[in-house]
Scaffold this motif. Structure first.
Motif, PDB file in Angstrom:
ATOM      1  N   ASN A  98     -12.187   7.311  44.108  1.00  0.00           N
ATOM      2  CA  ASN A  98     -12.580   6.973  45.493  1.00  0.00           C
ATOM      3  C   ASN A  98     -13.516   7.999  46.099  1.00  0.00           C
ATOM      4  O   ASN A  98     -13.333   8.431  47.236  1.00  0.00           O
ATOM      5  CB  ASN A  98     -11.320   6.845  46.374  1.00  0.00           C
ATOM      6  N   LEU A  99     -14.506   8.372  45.333  1.00  0.00           N
ATOM      7  CA  LEU A  99     -15.464   9.359  45.832  1.00  0.00           C
ATOM      8  C   LEU A  99     -16.438   8.688  46.792  1.00  0.00           C
ATOM      9  O   LEU A  99     -17.086   7.713  46.450  1.00  0.00           O
ATOM     10  CB  LEU A  99     -16.231   9.986  44.659  1.00  0.00           C
ATOM     11  N   THR A 100     -16.476   9.223  48.013  1.00  0.00           N
ATOM     12  CA  THR A 100     -17.456   8.774  48.997  1.00  0.00           C
ATOM     13  C   THR A 100     -18.218  10.005  49.452  1.00  0.00           C
ATOM     14  O   THR A 100     -17.619  11.015  49.806  1.00  0.00           O
ATOM     15  CB  THR A 100     -16.753   8.100  50.194  1.00  0.00           C
ATOM     16  N   ALA A 101     -19.526   9.924  49.420  1.00  0.00           N
ATOM     17  CA  ALA A 101     -20.334  11.106  49.746  1.00  0.00           C
ATOM     18  C   ALA A 101     -21.558  10.685  50.532  1.00  0.00           C
ATOM     19  O   ALA A 101     -22.061   9.569  50.378  1.00  0.00           O
ATOM     20  CB  ALA A 101     -20.736  11.853  48.474  1.00  0.00           C
ATOM     21  N   GLY A 102     -22.035  11.594  51.346  1.00  0.00           N
ATOM     22  CA  GLY A 102     -23.227  11.309  52.127  1.00  0.00           C
ATOM     23  C   GLY A 102     -23.696  12.540  52.848  1.00  0.00           C
ATOM     24  O   GLY A 102     -23.148  13.635  52.678  1.00  0.00           O
ATOM     25  N   TYR A 103     -24.729  12.353  53.649  1.00  0.00           N
ATOM     26  CA  TYR A 103     -25.283  13.438  54.441  1.00  0.00           C
ATOM     27  C   TYR A 103     -25.179  13.044  55.906  1.00  0.00           C
ATOM     28  O   TYR A 103     -25.758  12.050  56.326  1.00  0.00           O
ATOM     29  CB  TYR A 103     -26.747  13.677  54.068  1.00  0.00           C
ATOM     30  N   GLY A 104     -24.432  13.808  56.649  1.00  0.00           N
ATOM     31  CA  GLY A 104     -24.235  13.482  58.057  1.00  0.00           C
ATOM     32  C   GLY A 104     -23.534  12.133  58.175  1.00  0.00           C
ATOM     33  O   GLY A 104     -22.483  11.896  57.575  1.00  0.00           O
ATOM     34  N   HIS A 105     -24.157  11.210  58.917  1.00  0.00           N
ATOM     35  CA  HIS A 105     -23.552   9.886  59.100  1.00  0.00           C
ATOM     36  C   HIS A 105     -24.010   8.899  58.038  1.00  0.00           C
ATOM     37  O   HIS A 105     -23.581   7.742  58.043  1.00  0.00           O
ATOM     38  CB  HIS A 105     -23.919   9.339  60.488  1.00  0.00           C
ATOM     39  N   THR A 106     -24.893   9.329  57.162  1.00  0.00           N
ATOM     40  CA  THR A 106     -25.432   8.416  56.142  1.00  0.00           C
ATOM     41  C   THR A 106     -24.575   8.485  54.883  1.00  0.00           C
ATOM     42  O   THR A 106     -24.444   9.548  54.275  1.00  0.00           O
ATOM     43  CB  THR A 106     -26.880   8.816  55.786  1.00  0.00           C
ATOM     44  N   PHE A 128     -24.374  12.333  43.588  1.00  0.00           N
ATOM     45  CA  PHE A 128     -23.084  12.215  42.911  1.00  0.00           C
ATOM     46  C   PHE A 128     -22.699  13.546  42.271  1.00  0.00           C
ATOM     47  O   PHE A 128     -21.586  14.062  42.475  1.00  0.00           O
ATOM     48  CB  PHE A 128     -23.188  11.106  41.864  1.00  0.00           C
ATOM     49  N   PHE A 129     -23.646  14.131  41.517  1.00  0.00           N
ATOM     50  CA  PHE A 129     -23.350  15.400  40.861  1.00  0.00           C
ATOM     51  C   PHE A 129     -23.135  16.511  41.881  1.00  0.00           C
ATOM     52  O   PHE A 129     -22.232  17.339  41.748  1.00  0.00           O
ATOM     53  CB  PHE A 129     -24.498  15.786  39.923  1.00  0.00           C
ATOM     54  N   LYS A 130     -23.966  16.512  42.908  1.00  0.00           N
ATOM     55  CA  LYS A 130     -23.850  17.565  43.924  1.00  0.00           C
ATOM     56  C   LYS A 130     -22.544  17.427  44.691  1.00  0.00           C
ATOM     57  O   LYS A 130     -21.934  18.426  45.079  1.00  0.00           O
ATOM     58  CB  LYS A 130     -25.032  17.504  44.890  1.00  0.00           C
TER      59      LYS A 130
END
Lengths: 318, 231
Positions: B6-14, B43-45
């Motif tokens: 359940n990996l969820t990743a983003g920058y700020g609100h994106t 993903f890697f970061k």
């Protein structure tokens, strides 16, 4: 080279944005520091009482020349098609005007203002050679532990400066103020040692698995003690009654070392290799000469240590 | 086994990646494919906690995996300025003191006594790869490891990946080049619109190529029609 109003507009809009970012990065402690800086500025103006009129264009000239030869964006501006001489000259003239204005008001010699502007403008056209980033790229620094990679790199870049200061410390027998002054100057160079970020593999190996940020800082401080061991011994031998001056100098080194390391990891950002130099770093420099700024620097230090520890926790679970 | 849940990743609100789950066994090479901007590097970061905000769980052999336990080869490696290759590898091998730097360098023949500033793009990539091998991590993330490498180095990298697989390391690798995916990967996942669309086993790689071609064709059909329209 394109000489157009648009070039100036684009450039100065960019610089104003940069200035806003620098002031914003200072935060509210920077706002507290501003009145203190104003006090020192007023004292500086008072010290000009009785100074000849030509000292005003001289201030403008020295300011502009030192700025011109410290900046590293000449070639970028040239390649981007800006009329570099005019753009830089105008920038120096504007900033010099702001700096010398209080002096002009105090001394009352307004004829010196056009002279100051012309001197600053002329500095924009001074020739600049390609920036040489390192004096001694092939310097043998294998005597330094590899964990002190920042110093290895710094010696390759500025080895001559550091070596000169160290040699100066050995002339301590000739004056009780020599060692404290050398330590102050050495401390002012320390932020340049920590002006780059390292890749994560190095951070993990040296800091995360090397005992943490505190131990890393202690390693750096231990190096200072080793380097200045001979100077300290000479100072204590020849000026034992001034032992506290050496302690004060070492205290400043410890403060600036802690500040630089904490600031580096507090402002860490992935993909950004250069540590942003901004108002807090300038304040740290000034605190060496204006101790009244020390509380502000101390506050920043605590803030940066907290932020650095937070980054390590988030990035490395450390 | 590397388990990403359940990996969820983003920058700020994106949000860039949404609810990604993946399992990769020890000794397996898992390819991550996707178009530019699909989120492979994000993903890697995110796994390395290098910037994107991140929620989810990452575990290795059932225990939570710290980012310090992951070796990451970025697409564009950088090094501390005015540092030699030898110094960089000595630093990276701090936690694996017995790492035989000279023996491994026998593969790539890098001038380790020179400053990294003098290295070409391919040499920098090779040095960064040796650096993560020296780190001794069990999980390695390789972002475009073949880009910038010459023919000889590409073959050497194939051999290295095979050796790492034999030693039980878990490798996640991103690439645009189907030939390298076919050569080295045991499985490959296609990343698009923030999610893993499908995962293919080695026997299904021809289906993967067809899947990618169909996706591209569907997207570009309308654009080509416009380009070919007589003006």
């Amino acid at each position: 080279m394109i000489l157009s109003i648009n070039s100036f507009r684009v450039y100065f809009r960019f610089r104003v944005r940069q200035l806003r970012r620098i002031l914003y990065s200072a935060g509210w402690p920077g706002v507290i520091a501003l009145p203190l800086l104003l006090v020192f500025a007023l004292q500086g103006i008072e010290a000009m009482d009785g100074a000849p009129g030509w000292s005003i264009p001289l201030i403008a000239l020295l300011l502009s020349i030192s700025w011109h030869y410290r900046r590293k964006d000449h070639f970028f501006l040239e390649r981007a098609g800006f009329p570099v001489g005019w753009v830089l000259g105008l920038e120096y003239a504007m900033v010099s005007t702001v700096v010398v204005l209080p002096f002009l008001i105090y001394i009352g010699n307004w004829l010196m203002w056009p002279a100051a502007v012309l001197c600053s403008l002329a500095c924009g056209f001074l020739p600049v050679r390609a920036f040489r980033a390192a004096f001694n790229p092939k310097l043998n620094v294998s005597w330094l532990p590899v964990a002190l990679f920042e110093w290895r790199s710094a010696l390759r870049r500025y080895g001559v400066l550091f070596a000169l200061l160290w040699l100066l410390s050995l002339t301590t027998p000739y004056g009780m103020a020599i060692l404290p002054i050398v330590l102050l100057l050495w401390a002012s160079l320390i932020p340049s040692v920590f002006e780059y970020q390292e890749p994560r593999e190095v951070t993990i190996a040296v800091i995360v698995n090397g005992g943490g940020l505190w131990r890393h800082g202690l390693r750096h401080f231990a190096l200072q003690l080793v380097v200045f061991g001979p100077g300290l011994a000479l100072h204590l031998a020849f000026h034992p009654q001034y032992w506290y001056l050496a302690l004060i100098g070492l205290g400043f080194i410890a403060l600036i070392l802690a500040f630089s390391i904490a600031y580096k990891y507090a402002t860490w950002h992935p993909g950004r290799q250069r540590v942003m130099q901004s108002l807090p770093v300038t304040l740290a420099y000034f605190s060496l000469f204006f101790p009244l700024l020390l509380p502000v620097v101390g506050f920043y230090l605590l803030r940066f240590v907290k932020r650095a520890r937070h980054h390590f926790k988030m990035a490395y679970d450390a | 086994m590397l388990n990403i849940s359940n990996l969820t990743a983003g920058y700020g609100h994106t949000i860039i990646l949404n609810n990604i789950s993946l399992e990769t066994a020890a000794g397996e090479v898992h390819g991550i494919l996707g178009v530019n901007g699909a989120g492979k590097t994000t993903f890697f970061k995110a796994l390395c906690r290098l910037g994107p905000s991140f929620t989810g769980e990452v575990s290795w052999e059932g225990a939570p995996l710290s980012p310090a336990g992951i070796g990451y080869l970025p697409a564009e490696p950088y090094f501390y300025p005015y540092q030699t290759g030898q110094e960089y590898l000595e630093l990276c091998s701090h936690r694996s003191p017995g790492f035989p730097i000279d023996k491994w360098n026998g593969l790539f023949q890098l001038p380790l006594r020179d400053l990294t500033e003098t290295y070409s793009t391919g040499m920098r990539k090779k040095l960064a790869l040796l650096g993560i091998l020296a780190g001794g991590c069990q999980v390695l993330l390789l972002d475009e490891p073949f880009s910038g490498l010459d023919l000889e180095s590409t073959e050497i990298l194939y051999e290295i990946l095979e050796e790492l697989r034999r030693n039980g390391l878990c490798l996640l690798l991103s690439s645009h080049i189907m030939a390298t995916v076919r050569q080295v990967c045991d499985r490959a996942s296609y990343l698009s619109e923030g999610q893993i669309q499908k995962t293919f086993g080695k026997d299904d790689f021809p289906a993967l190529e067809q899947f990618v071609k169909t996706k591209i064709h569907d997207r570009t059909k309308a654009a080509w029609a416009e380009i070919r329209k007589p003006s």
